[in-house]
Design an enzyme around this catalytic site. Structure first.
Site, PDB file in Angstrom:
ATOM      1  N   ILE A   1       0.714 -33.812  37.497  1.00  0.00           N
ATOM      2  CA  ILE A   1       1.709 -32.762  37.284  1.00  0.00           C
ATOM      3  C   ILE A   1       3.107 -33.356  37.139  1.00  0.00           C
ATOM      4  CG2 ILE A   1       2.835 -30.806  38.439  1.00  0.00           C
ATOM      5  CD1 ILE A   1      -0.216 -30.492  39.572  1.00  0.00           C
ATOM      6  N   CYS A   2       3.769 -32.975  36.056  1.00  0.00           N
ATOM      7  CA  CYS A   2       5.126 -33.440  35.757  1.00  0.00           C
ATOM      8  C   CYS A   2       5.166 -34.973  35.813  1.00  0.00           C
ATOM      9  CB  CYS A   2       6.118 -32.757  36.704  1.00  0.00           C
ATOM     10  SG  CYS A   2       7.823 -33.003  36.250  1.00  0.00           S
TER      11      CYS A   2
END
Lengths: 348, 482
Positions: free
Chosen positions: A141-142
């Site tokens: 994530i990210c």
């Protein structure tokens, strides 16, 4: 003249503040990330948790979630009815999550190599051992997605499927302010001054990406306080925002210089631990999720991943919303999480 | 209309003040380096003071001229209680810098004393400098404080506006005070901060309200003309509103920084010289408190023991102090020069923000006027506020995206951190004689620990691999035997 108006508006606001305060006082502690989990492995300050399941997992391959080093993974489990993690568990997955911890100045020397080839690799190996599988599903994530992508390119034999959510890959994008500003920032100075780059420092930068958001947010709090549920949502989000770990200096330096400033990942010139990172070595199936309104990681930084990898089985998922909405929005719970589950099930 | 006048004048003045400071600091530094601080110090100080007075005088006259030429653009802004007070603003700036300059000069004098034998007039130049300052400063201050001479904004021209500003400000103050106190009673940290932010942000909203309401009144009563904007727009209040949103770049912070460094410098300067002496002077009393039985013994004898100790330690104390002072002087001057440059760049950044914001505000007001003409109801201030923030955000982001802003922001950040590093060097110099582990030493230790951990990890991996090979071999053997 305006005197009458101001008195009326003030009286109305006063009534709202009293009710809101009453609601605040009645609320106990603000809790986030309440889904039960167990600490199963630890390396230095980095911990690995496994979410508790009441029933046997129906997916053969376990999922390992790697969140960003900036902010905390609690966002994925912000509250019981808006929990991405609960959704994955509900679909029958065995879910592990990495807690990167809170680096201090003593951790200044940790590099990207350490995060990818030590911590992440150890966590992947643990899950493989623990579940008796050759490969795991890696969900990044990210910034955690960028690290997962790099890891998958370096250790493709250990990854069954790669899922990236709002992950920056092509840093040459002219769209995001962060990407624009990074070109003019002396990151050496930041790391040399702080050692561990303060989370608050980064948070201030993020806040400036939408300069009026703070004003609006607190101006609307008076109204929001009238509704207990909305107030709780607000407070949980505030708690998450304010909980920002500092960044290990050397890792931050390389991430910002090699990626934000020189875009080495896409150019194929990034080196981690003496090894060149070649995205073509990502041959496992890839699901790349981007958010149309993402002001932190614009779609133009995310979408190009699919053009650079070696995998033939890759899919792009468009989520209509912002960077945070991907995890906490109603649409995320109803549409995105089931779509991820379906995609993984088809490749399990 | 030209809303740039106020901000342009403001920026120009800030830059001039900073340049004056930088130039004087440089000259002083050179004077210390070439050993002529005692002779040249008075002249440098006089030059600095003259320039400072001239800059401020010009700025105030310029603002007064603006006020009269623009036919009342600033006419409502002369409020001495609640509105912008140009005089006070620059007086504060000047006082602040004067204080700092005094301390720097005093510090230089101390440094020069160490070489006093070579400079016969080193002992009296500070007194001369102070007399001169008194002679020059008083008339300048009097001139600045005279409202007839210096106040560019005549509040009498628009008493209704002043009244409105005063009243609304007072209402807001009375209204918010009890709520702010309530926040202190909340236990949860997140709630407490959210409450505090909400009550603080209400000031921004109130500033908006104060500016919007009179304009709205004109619009609804069909008395709005393009000239109305000039007579109602309050640049200083607008600037305050912006500062409350971008509090990281408030000019007050730079002033505070100057003040803080000045205080810190004073403390640090006296620290090395006085700390040990004070400690030794207090020693008999402290010892008696710690060990009461001593009070029953021979007090005089005890005191003489301490006196002997004091005599023995004194030379040591004096040994390190002078050398460190001159090193500190170099570091201090270099840092103040950087701080002055920081102030200049910050002013530039703020100029971008204010002018951009003021232009957006003007556009917003004109658009609102058009909407009202078409019959749109804009009586809900909360909604209007949201419309304005949305428009303002769009304009701000466009500004932030520009090369000029991004570059300036990068330079400012770099300079701010360089000052921080410089400050750390100074702290190290002050603390170096004490048995304290310095940050650089701790960093070296962390590096060693990190290297050892990495080595250990490699060895563990190697051992694990060897173990695996062994296991594979033995299981192959077993399989072969079976």
């Amino acid at each position: 003249m305006a005197g009458e108006n101001i008195i009326k508006e003030m009286t109305d606001a006063g009534t709202k503040i009293v009710t809101g305060y009453d609601n605040l006082v009645r609320i106990g502690d603000v809790e986030v990330a309440t889904t039960p989990k167990e600490l199963v492995f630890q390396q230095d300050k980095v911990k690995l948790y496994r979410y508790t399941r009441e029933t046997k997992a129906t997916y053969k391959t376990p999922v390992l979630i790697s969140y960003a080093l900036v902010n905390r993974h609690d966002m994925l489990d912000i509250q019981p009815d808006r929990s991405f993690v609960r959704n994955l568990l509900g679909m029958g997955m065995d879910v592990y999550i990495i807690d990167w911890g809170y680096p201090t100045r003593a951790d200044k020397h940790l590099t990207m190599d350490d995060y990818v080839n030590w911590f992440l690799d150890e966590m992947v190996d643990f899950v493989r051992r623990n579940n008796g599988v050759e490969k795991v599903n890696l969900m990044g994530i990210c910034q955690g997605g960028t690290l997962s992508t790099i890891y998958s390119a370096l250790h493709p034999e250990k990854i069954a499927n790669l899922v990236t959510l709002v992950t920056p890959i092509d840093f040459s994008t002219p769209d995001g302010l962060l990407f624009r500003w990074a070109k003019d920032i002396n990151f050496d100075r930041i790391v040399d001054s702080y050692g561990a780059v303060p989370g608050e420092f980064l948070n201030n930068g993020f806040a400036m990406l939408k300069p009026m958001m703070r004003v609006n947010k607190y101006a609307s709090l008076v109204d929001m306080m009238q509704d207990k549920d909305k107030l709780m949502n607000f407070l949980r989000m505030e708690k998450w925002i304010n909980d920002s770990p500092d960044q290990a200096g050397e890792c931050f330096r390389q991430f910002m210089k090699d990626l934000y400033q020189e875009n080495k990942l896409v150019k194929g010139t990034l080196e981690i631990g003496g090894q060149q990172v070649n995205l073509k070595k990502i041959t496992m199936p890839v699901l790349n999720i981007y958010a149309t309104e993402d002001h932190l990681v614009p779609p133009t930084a995310t979408i190009p991943l699919n053009d650079h990898i070696g995998s033939k089985d890759h899919e792009l998922y468009k989520f209509s919303g912002g960077h945070i909405g991907v995890f906490v929005g109603g649409k995320s719970q109803k549409e995105l999480a089931p779509a991820v589950g379906k995609w993984l099930k088809a490749r399990d | 209309m030209d809303t740039k006048n106020f901000f342009a004048a403001w920026q120009e003045t800030q830059t001039k003040l900073m340049n004056n400071w930088t130039e004087s600091a440089r000259k002083m530094q050179d004077a210390v380096r070439n050993g002529s601080a005692a002779e040249q110090g008075v002249n440098i100080y006089q030059e600095w003071l003259n320039n400072q007075t001239e800059i401020t005088k010009t700025a105030t006259e310029h603002a007064s001229k603006n006020a009269s030429e623009l036919g009342g653009l600033f006419s409502q802004n002369g409020a001495t209680k609640n509105g912008f007070d140009f005089t006070t603003y620059y007086n504060e700036w000047m006082n602040n810098q004067r204080e700092l300059m005094n301390k720097t000069v005093s510090q230089m004098q101390d440094a020069s004393k160490n070489f006093g034998f070579a400079m016969p007039n080193a002992q009296d130049w500070f007194t001369r400098m102070q007399e001169m300052q008194q002679n020059m400063w008083n008339p300048a201050t009097n001139w600045m404080n005279n409202p007839m001479m210096s106040n560019p904004f005549n509040m009498q021209q628009n008493p209704m506006m002043t009244n409105w500003m005063n009243q609304s400000q007072e209402w807001m103050k009375n209204f918010m005070a009890p709520w702010q106190q309530l926040g202190e009673k909340l236990n949860d940290k997140t709630m407490k901060e959210a409450w505090e932010n909400m009550t603080n942000m209400s000031q921004t909203w109130m500033n908006f309200y104060q500016q919007w309401q009179p304009m709205f009144k004109h619009m609804t009563e069909n008395t709005w003309t393009p000239e109305s904007f000039k007579s109602i727009f309050n640049p200083e209040q607008f600037r305050t509103m912006f500062d409350s949103q971008f509090n990281w770049s408030s000019p007050v912070h730079v002033k505070e920084l100057f003040q803080q460094y000045s205080n810190w410098m004073e403390t640090a300067q006296g620290y090395s010289r006085n700390m040990m002496e004070q400690m030794m002077a207090k020693m008999p009393e402290n010892a008696r408190q710690l060990m009461p039985f001593l009070a029953y013994g021979n007090g005089a004898e005890n005191n003489s023991v301490f006196a002997a100790y004091q005599r023995a330690m004194n030379p040591l104390v004096r040994l390190y102090a002078p050398g460190k002072e001159s090193e500190m002087n170099e570091l201090f001057n270099a840092m103040m020069e950087k701080l002055a440059t920081y102030g200049k760049k910050l002013t530039e950044l703020q100029y971008h923000l204010y002018t951009n914001g003021a232009q957006t505000w003007e556009q917003f007001v004109n658009e609102a006027q058009e909407q009202i003409k078409k019959g749109v109801d804009l009586s809900n201030t909360q909604q209007v506020f949201q419309q304005w923030t949305a428009k303002n955000e769009e304009a701000m982001i466009a500004l932030f995206r520009s090369d000029a802003y991004s570059k300036l922001q990068g330079e400012l950040l770099d300079l701010g951190l360089e000052i921080r590093q410089q400050q750390e060097k100074m702290v190290t110099v002050v603390l170096s004689p004490l048995p304290i582990v310095m940050r650089s030493e701790a960093d070296e230790l962390h590096q060693t620990i990190y290297d050892l951990k990495k080595r250990l990890r490699a060895l563990e991996k190697q051992a694990g691999a060897t173990e695996e090979v062994k296991e594979t071999k033995s299981s192959k053997k077993k399989a072969a035997t079976v």
